[in-house]
Enzyme design. Structure first.
Site: not given
Length: 351
Positions: A287, A298, A329
């Protein structure tokens, strides 16, 4: 138009310069004609633009393809990629990097190539050192590095390879007022003090509460906080553990501990928050900032630590990237080196 194999090139008569180079940017003009690579020659033969002789005999397409395969390592793979790119409308020039690819609307003489394309078979392991050398070569001339992986059915998957910019907003230095005792249990560390537990979890997103008063930490989190002077770690016999002793014990539990720990430290020092990526098959999910454990954003990246002598099994790499994409991602590999941690971002790309 007639052509002849000369060593590992194909020479076409002079008039080919105007037809093939000036109009299609094939080959290189020479005083005695147009010099084509074997890949270019086979493609032009496929399009019935040239007939190629070898040892006094005109070769049909199959004969030329087989001859080229003998003369040129990995010829079949590179031809598959070259033909695909040409038929997508790109101008492509073979070179040291397998191929230089020009953006649509551009061509040699009008603009610079944008991408360096490297071709690999899904079956062949890919040494990390080779990948890093190729990436450095592309970066040195400001090109995008593209991996073209050819599978057993001759389908191509393209990946871009780059170095990511990892920077977060988590503030340093860490909690200068905290210096608290913790215990190394069987494979994790527990902080017993309620105030310290809450501060570390709420403000730094370290660990996970064991209950409302105590915090359990992973091994890499524990070493980081021990190095920063936030924790005093004791074993179950209440003996104090220095960083080296703690790391030795942690390495016996987790063989990749030292590598993971060096990456974890680098990520934290960059201001990002690494948490376990076990559910995603990687070492960390990352993060850029966590304001509160109740407002977890997210995570942008999955990061997996690999040694410098790592060899990628391409099906395994493909699965990891596919999984990362499926959860929105990017897949990043972290490589500890003598100069620090190097990172490479590998993701699927459409050509």
């Amino acid at each position: 138009m007639r052509a002849e194999i000369v060593k590992d090139r194909v020479l076409v008569e002079k008039k080919a310069i105007n037809e093939f180079y000036n109009n299609g940017y094939y080959g290189r003009p020479k005083p005695n004609g147009l010099e084509l690579t074997l890949i270019e020659a086979v493609y032009l033969a496929y399009r019935e633009k040239i007939e190629v002789e070898h040892e006094g005999k005109v070769l049909d397409f199959a004969g030329l393809f087989k001859a080229a395969s003998i003369l040129h390592p990995s010829f079949e793979l590179k031809y598959i990629v070259y033909k695909d790119l040409r038929e997508r409308g790109f101008y492509v020039q073979p070179g040291v990097t397998d191929f230089r690819v020009y953006p649509r609307g551009s061509h040699p003489g009008k603009g610079a190539a944008k991408q360096f394309v490297y071709v690999r078979s899904e079956r062949a392991p890919m040494p990390l050192r080779d990948l890093l050398r190729s990436l450095a070569a592309a970066e040195n001339v400001r090109k995008q590095m593209i991996l073209a992986i050819v599978d057993e059915e001759s389908d191509i998957t393209f990946y871009d390879v780059k170095r990511p910019r990892l920077k977060g907003e988590m503030k340093e230095p860490l909690y200068p007022d905290i210096n608290v005792d913790a215990t190394f249990l069987e494979d994790r560390v527990v902080v017993w003090d309620e105030d310290a537990s809450n501060t570390l979890f709420e403000n730094g997103f370290y660990g996970k509460p064991l209950d409302s008063q105590r915090l359990q930490l992973s091994l890499v989190e524990s070493r980081y906080l021990l190095e920063k002077g936030v924790l005093n770690i004791n074993n179950r016999q209440n003996e104090s553990l220095e960083v080296d002793a703690f790391s030795k014990m942690a390495s016996e539990i987790e063989p990749e501990f030292n590598m993971k720990s060096s990456v974890y430290t680098d990520l934290r020092d960059k201001g990002v928050v690494p948490k376990t990526g076990f559910k995603f098959g990687s070492h960390f999910r990352v993060y850029s900032q966590v304001e509160s454990p109740t407002k977890i954003p997210h995570s942008e990246y999955l990061i997996h630590s690999i040694p410098l002598d790592h060899e990628f099994a391409l099906p395994v790499m493909s699965r990891a990237i596919r999984l990362a994409n499926s959860v929105r991602k990017r897949m990043i590999y972290a490589i500890p080196t003598d100069d620090g941690i190097d990172y490479i971002d590998i993701g699927r790309v459409k050509m």
